[in-house]
Design a protein around this motif. Structure first.
Motif, PDB file in Angstrom:
ATOM      1  N   SER A 240      -4.023  10.765  -8.169  1.00 32.80           N
ATOM      2  CA  SER A 240      -5.074   9.769  -8.190  1.00 32.80           C
ATOM      3  C   SER A 240      -4.437   8.198  -8.152  1.00 32.80           C
ATOM      4  CB  SER A 240      -5.988   9.877  -9.580  1.00 32.80           C
ATOM      5  OG  SER A 240      -6.409  11.205  -9.438  1.00 32.80           O
ATOM      6  N   ILE A 241      -3.548   8.337  -8.804  1.00 34.22           N
ATOM      7  CA  ILE A 241      -2.779   6.781  -8.828  1.00 34.22           C
ATOM      8  C   ILE A 241      -2.415   6.532  -7.309  1.00 34.22           C
ATOM      9  CG2 ILE A 241      -0.662   5.590  -9.259  1.00 34.22           C
ATOM     10  CD1 ILE A 241      -0.822   6.989 -12.196  1.00 34.22           C
ATOM     11  N   ALA A 242      -1.740   7.433  -6.580  1.00 30.31           N
ATOM     12  CA  ALA A 242      -1.285   7.283  -5.122  1.00 30.31           C
ATOM     13  C   ALA A 242      -2.487   6.873  -4.263  1.00 30.31           C
ATOM     14  CB  ALA A 242      -0.768   8.513  -4.828  1.00 30.31           C
ATOM     15  N   ALA A 243      -3.596   7.711  -4.519  1.00 28.09           N
ATOM     16  CA  ALA A 243      -4.831   7.240  -3.807  1.00 28.09           C
ATOM     17  C   ALA A 243      -5.256   5.792  -4.055  1.00 28.09           C
ATOM     18  CB  ALA A 243      -6.005   8.284  -4.083  1.00 28.09           C
ATOM     19  N   LEU A 244      -5.203   5.482  -5.345  1.00 30.14           N
ATOM     20  CA  LEU A 244      -5.725   4.186  -5.536  1.00 30.14           C
ATOM     21  C   LEU A 244      -4.819   2.974  -5.002  1.00 30.14           C
ATOM     22  CD1 LEU A 244      -7.395   2.223  -7.220  1.00 30.14           C
ATOM     23  CD2 LEU A 244      -6.102   2.478  -9.224  1.00 30.14           C
ATOM     24  N   PHE A 245      -3.391   3.470  -5.049  1.00 31.67           N
ATOM     25  CA  PHE A 245      -2.500   2.329  -4.585  1.00 31.67           C
ATOM     26  C   PHE A 245      -2.575   2.169  -3.075  1.00 31.67           C
ATOM     27  CE2 PHE A 245       2.172   1.734  -3.118  1.00 31.67           C
ATOM     28  CZ  PHE A 245       2.092   0.552  -3.444  1.00 31.67           C
ATOM     29  N   THR A 246      -3.067   3.318  -2.479  1.00 32.69           N
ATOM     30  CA  THR A 246      -3.260   3.213  -0.762  1.00 32.69           C
ATOM     31  C   THR A 246      -4.446   2.385  -0.449  1.00 32.69           C
ATOM     32  OG1 THR A 246      -2.430   5.779  -0.687  1.00 32.69           O
ATOM     33  CG2 THR A 246      -3.614   4.687   1.031  1.00 32.69           C
ATOM     34  N   ILE A 247      -5.465   2.728  -1.089  1.00 36.28           N
ATOM     35  CA  ILE A 247      -6.514   1.993  -1.146  1.00 36.28           C
ATOM     36  C   ILE A 247      -6.493   0.321  -1.181  1.00 36.28           C
ATOM     37  CG2 ILE A 247      -9.168   1.386  -1.680  1.00 36.28           C
ATOM     38  CD1 ILE A 247      -9.378   4.418  -2.341  1.00 36.28           C
ATOM     39  N   LYS A 248      -5.820   0.093  -2.360  1.00 39.04           N
ATOM     40  CA  LYS A 248      -5.437  -1.193  -2.655  1.00 39.04           C
ATOM     41  C   LYS A 248      -4.580  -1.954  -1.840  1.00 39.04           C
ATOM     42  CE  LYS A 248      -6.324  -3.594  -7.068  1.00 39.04           C
ATOM     43  NZ  LYS A 248      -6.211  -3.664  -8.522  1.00 39.04           N
ATOM     44  N   TYR A 249      -3.505  -1.193  -1.477  1.00 39.37           N
ATOM     45  CA  TYR A 249      -2.318  -1.952  -0.830  1.00 39.37           C
ATOM     46  C   TYR A 249      -1.839  -1.725   0.332  1.00 39.37           C
ATOM     47  CZ  TYR A 249       2.257  -4.085  -0.592  1.00 39.37           C
ATOM     48  OH  TYR A 249       3.475  -4.779  -0.234  1.00 39.37           O
ATOM     49  N   VAL A 250      -1.505  -0.050   0.294  1.00 42.69           N
ATOM     50  CA  VAL A 250      -0.969   0.459   1.443  1.00 42.69           C
ATOM     51  C   VAL A 250      -1.667   0.098   2.849  1.00 42.69           C
ATOM     52  CG1 VAL A 250      -0.136   2.610   2.501  1.00 42.69           C
ATOM     53  CG2 VAL A 250       0.250   2.239   0.060  1.00 42.69           C
ATOM     54  N   ILE A 251      -2.963   0.388   3.017  1.00 42.26           N
ATOM     55  CA  ILE A 251      -3.763   0.340   4.283  1.00 42.26           C
ATOM     56  C   ILE A 251      -3.666  -0.992   4.776  1.00 42.26           C
ATOM     57  CG2 ILE A 251      -5.117   2.274   3.704  1.00 42.26           C
ATOM     58  CD1 ILE A 251      -7.372   0.388   2.919  1.00 42.26           C
ATOM     59  N   PHE A 252      -3.519  -2.059   3.820  1.00 43.38           N
ATOM     60  CA  PHE A 252      -3.259  -3.554   4.243  1.00 43.38           C
ATOM     61  C   PHE A 252      -1.902  -3.985   4.484  1.00 43.38           C
ATOM     62  CE2 PHE A 252      -6.767  -3.342   1.336  1.00 43.38           C
ATOM     63  CZ  PHE A 252      -8.165  -3.744   2.307  1.00 43.38           C
ATOM     64  N   HIS A 253      -0.820  -3.296   4.065  1.00 47.87           N
ATOM     65  CA  HIS A 253       0.543  -3.436   4.280  1.00 47.87           C
ATOM     66  C   HIS A 253       1.364  -2.510   4.615  1.00 47.87           C
ATOM     67  CE1 HIS A 253      -0.607  -7.733   2.768  1.00 47.87           C
ATOM     68  NE2 HIS A 253      -1.033  -6.979   1.301  1.00 47.87           N
ATOM     69  N   PRO A 254       0.945  -1.721   5.765  1.00 50.06           N
ATOM     70  CA  PRO A 254       1.753  -0.503   6.039  1.00 50.06           C
ATOM     71  C   PRO A 254       3.086  -0.640   6.287  1.00 50.06           C
ATOM     72  CG  PRO A 254       0.514  -1.116   7.707  1.00 50.06           C
ATOM     73  CD  PRO A 254       0.084  -2.068   6.905  1.00 50.06           C
ATOM     74  N   ARG A 255       3.394  -1.859   6.635  1.00 51.81           N
ATOM     75  CA  ARG A 255       5.127  -2.024   7.184  1.00 51.81           C
ATOM     76  C   ARG A 255       5.785  -2.285   5.969  1.00 51.81           C
ATOM     77  NH1 ARG A 255       5.017  -5.683  12.876  1.00 51.81           N
ATOM     78  NH2 ARG A 255       4.156  -4.393  14.172  1.00 51.81           N
TER      79      ARG A 255
ATOM     80  N   ALA B 148       6.390   0.908   4.187  1.00 48.87           N
ATOM     81  CA  ALA B 148       7.388   1.649   4.756  1.00 48.87           C
ATOM     82  C   ALA B 148       8.809   1.066   4.317  1.00 48.87           C
ATOM     83  CB  ALA B 148       7.313   1.517   6.256  1.00 48.87           C
ATOM     84  N   SER B 149       9.042  -0.366   4.416  1.00 50.11           N
ATOM     85  CA  SER B 149      10.122  -1.001   3.981  1.00 50.11           C
ATOM     86  C   SER B 149      10.544  -0.474   2.710  1.00 50.11           C
ATOM     87  CB  SER B 149       9.950  -2.348   4.258  1.00 50.11           C
ATOM     88  OG  SER B 149      11.356  -2.984   3.753  1.00 50.11           O
ATOM     89  N   SER B 150       9.735  -0.532   1.578  1.00 50.81           N
ATOM     90  CA  SER B 150       9.910  -0.179   0.250  1.00 50.81           C
ATOM     91  C   SER B 150      10.337   1.096   0.221  1.00 50.81           C
ATOM     92  CB  SER B 150       8.703  -0.539  -0.598  1.00 50.81           C
ATOM     93  OG  SER B 150       8.301  -1.720  -0.524  1.00 50.81           O
ATOM     94  N   VAL B 151       9.559   2.122   0.897  1.00 49.87           N
ATOM     95  CA  VAL B 151      10.021   3.511   0.783  1.00 49.87           C
ATOM     96  C   VAL B 151      11.284   3.798   1.375  1.00 49.87           C
ATOM     97  CG1 VAL B 151       9.627   6.059   1.500  1.00 49.87           C
ATOM     98  CG2 VAL B 151       7.704   4.376   0.875  1.00 49.87           C
ATOM     99  N   LYS B 152      11.677   3.109   2.507  1.00 51.32           N
ATOM    100  CA  LYS B 152      12.991   3.256   3.096  1.00 51.32           C
ATOM    101  C   LYS B 152      14.117   2.962   2.050  1.00 51.32           C
ATOM    102  CE  LYS B 152      15.772   2.075   7.047  1.00 51.32           C
ATOM    103  NZ  LYS B 152      15.406   1.127   8.335  1.00 51.32           N
ATOM    104  N   ASN B 153      13.721   1.763   1.400  1.00 52.25           N
ATOM    105  CA  ASN B 153      15.045   1.345   0.699  1.00 52.25           C
ATOM    106  C   ASN B 153      15.024   2.193  -0.768  1.00 52.25           C
ATOM    107  OD1 ASN B 153      15.635  -0.819   2.088  1.00 52.25           O
ATOM    108  ND2 ASN B 153      14.138  -2.351   1.149  1.00 52.25           N
ATOM    109  N   ILE B 154      14.014   2.785  -1.198  1.00 55.80           N
ATOM    110  CA  ILE B 154      14.066   3.546  -2.391  1.00 55.80           C
ATOM    111  C   ILE B 154      14.702   4.996  -2.079  1.00 55.80           C
ATOM    112  CG2 ILE B 154      12.655   4.841  -4.146  1.00 55.80           C
ATOM    113  CD1 ILE B 154      10.741   2.531  -3.826  1.00 55.80           C
ATOM    114  N   LEU B 155      14.378   5.698  -0.778  1.00 61.19           N
ATOM    115  CA  LEU B 155      15.131   6.792  -0.408  1.00 61.19           C
ATOM    116  C   LEU B 155      16.621   6.629  -0.203  1.00 61.19           C
ATOM    117  CD1 LEU B 155      12.399   7.885   1.950  1.00 61.19           C
ATOM    118  CD2 LEU B 155      12.880   8.979  -0.451  1.00 61.19           C
ATOM    119  N   LYS B 156      16.895   5.410   0.290  1.00 61.19           N
ATOM    120  CA  LYS B 156      18.344   5.020   0.494  1.00 61.19           C
ATOM    121  C   LYS B 156      19.036   5.098  -0.921  1.00 61.19           C
ATOM    122  CE  LYS B 156      21.660   1.737   2.602  1.00 61.19           C
ATOM    123  NZ  LYS B 156      21.466   0.457   3.131  1.00 61.19           N
ATOM    124  N   LEU B 157      18.566   4.629  -1.845  1.00 60.23           N
ATOM    125  CA  LEU B 157      18.991   4.636  -3.277  1.00 60.23           C
ATOM    126  C   LEU B 157      19.118   5.880  -3.664  1.00 60.23           C
ATOM    127  CD1 LEU B 157      19.915   3.148  -5.652  1.00 60.23           C
ATOM    128  CD2 LEU B 157      17.795   3.002  -6.364  1.00 60.23           C
TER     129      LEU B 157
END
Length: 310
Positions: free
Chosen positions: A280-295, A298-307
Motif C-alpha cells: 500500500s505504501i509503494a502504491a501511495l508513493f507511486t501516485i504521489k511521486y514516481v509517476i511525476f519523477h520517473p527518472r 530510477a536514479s535513486s533505485v540504481k544507486n541503492i541497488l549498487k550499494l
C-alpha cells in the motif's frame, strides 16, 4: 559543501596535541548487551583519553546487562564518562536522553556493538575548528559482516549519498542542529527520519574519506532481526511520504531515496502482514511521486541497488 582531501597520516599526526576542550560528545545506547561488550571496551578508554565526552545510556530491559555495566563501566573514574539508565524502550528515546545530558560542541551517535575510531573523529574536528560554517561531517565507514568485510565510502560532495548511505554513526553533528529536534520512539527507521528532519540538503557539509567507523551487522540481536519492529518502519515511511508535500526538489529527491530504501527493506525482510502494508505504501508513493519523477526514481533505485551489491 567541501571535500576532505587530507591524508589519514596528516589527520592523525601524533606530534600535534589533541584539543583539551569538550569538543565532542558521543551518545551510546545500550540494550540487552550482556556478554557482548568487547567492542565497546576496545575503544572506550581511547575516546576518554582523547577528551571525548562518552555518554552510555542504558535502556534497561534485562538484569544481566545492568550487572555487567556496573562491573565494567561504573568502576571507571573519569570525568568524561557519564552513565545514564532508564526504561526508554526504543533507541531514539535513549538517544534523546543522551542529548539532554551532553555538553559537547559536536555530537555523534555510536552503537555499543561497533568499533568507531575516536582519535580520527576528534582529530578531524580539530582540523575544522577554525573553519566557520560547517554543520555536519560525514565520514566513510567499514562494513564487517560474518562472511568478510568491505569498505563503503561517502560519495564526496553528493548530498544524496547520505540518503543512499544513511548510517548516522559515521556522522558528526553540530550541536545547534539538535535544537528543537528529537528522535521518535520508533524502533526502526528513526535515525533516517531524524536525518531528514535536519534538512541536510540545506546544510554546510564536510565530507571525509577517513574511515571513522566499523559497522558490524548480521547478528540475531539487532533490531532488524525482530520482525515485529518492521511495523514501526511502516509508520516512519508514511510520515516521510507526507513530507513530499514540500516543493523543494532537493528535499524531495533526498526523502524519496530514503522512502525507496525503506520499501526495499520492508519487502525483503518483513513478514506477510507487514509486506501487505508496504504494498500500500509503494502504491501511495507511486501516485504521489514516481509517476511525476520517473527518472529521479530510477536514479535513486540504481544507486541503492549498487550499494546493496557491495
Amino acid at each position: 559543501m567541501k571535500d576532505e582531501d587530507g591524508s589519514l597520516a596528516k589527520i592523525l599526526d601524533t606530534n600535534r596535541a589533541l584539543s583539551k576542550t569538550n569538543f565532542l560528545s558521543v551518545i551510546v545506547p545500550i540494550t540487552k548487551m550482556a556478554g557482548r561488550f568487547e567492542n565497546l571496551e576496545s575503544w572506550l578508554m581511547e575516546a576518554l583519553e582523547c577528551g571525548i565526552e562518552v555518554i552510555l545510556v542504558h535502556d534497561i530491559q534485562d538484569e544481566m546487562t545492568e550487572i555487567e555495566i556496573a562491573v565494567k563501566f561504573k568502576t571507571i573514574n573519569h570525568s568524561k564518562l557519564k552513565i545514564l539508565e532508564g526504561k526508554f524502550e526504543s533507541p531514539g528515546l535513549t538517544r534523546n536522553k543522551g542529548i539532554s545530558e551532553s555538553t559537547g560542541e559536536w555530537i555523534a551517535f555510536w552503537d555499543a556493538d561497533d568499533v568507531p575510531n575516536p582519535r580520527a573523529a576528534q582529530s578531524l574536528l580539530d582540523l575544522i575548528q577554525n573553519q566557520g560554517g560547517v554543520e555536519l561531517i560525514v565520514g566513510s565507514y567499514e562494513v564487517i559482516s560474518p562472511s568478510g568485510q568491505s569498505l563503503v565510502e561517502a560519495r564526496d560532495g553528493d548530498i544524496n549519498g547520505i540518503a543512499v548511505n544513511p548510517g548516522m554513526w559515521r556522522m558528526i553533528f553540530k550541536r545547534e542542529l539538535m535544537g528543537g529536534r528529537s528522535f521518535s520512539n520508533s524502533k526502526m527507521g528513526e535515525d533516517q527520519e531524524f536525518i531528514a528532519s535536519l534538512k541536510p540538503w540545506d546544510l554546510s557539509i564536510r565530507f571525509s574519506k577517513i574511515v571513522l567507523y566499523r559497522y558490524y551487522f548480521g547478528g540475531d540481536y539487532q533490531l532488524t532481526s525482530d520482525g515485529g519492529n518492521f511495523k514501526d518502519l511502516v509508520h516512519v515511511t508514511k510520515r516521510l511520504i507526507n513530507q513530499l508535500e514540500i516543493s523543494n526538489s532537493k528535499a524531495n529527491i533526498f526523502i524519496s531515496t530514503l522512502i525507496i530504501r525503506q520499501i526495499f527493506t520492508g519487502f525483503s525482510r518483513s513478514g506477510p502482514k507487514v509486506k501487505k502494508e508496504f504494498v500500500s505504501i509503494a502504491a501511495l508513493f507511486t501516485i504521489k511521486y514516481v509517476i511525476f519523477h520517473p527518472r529521479r526514481t530510477a536514479s535513486s533505485v540504481k544507486n541503492i541497488l549498487k550499494l546493496r551489491g557491495k
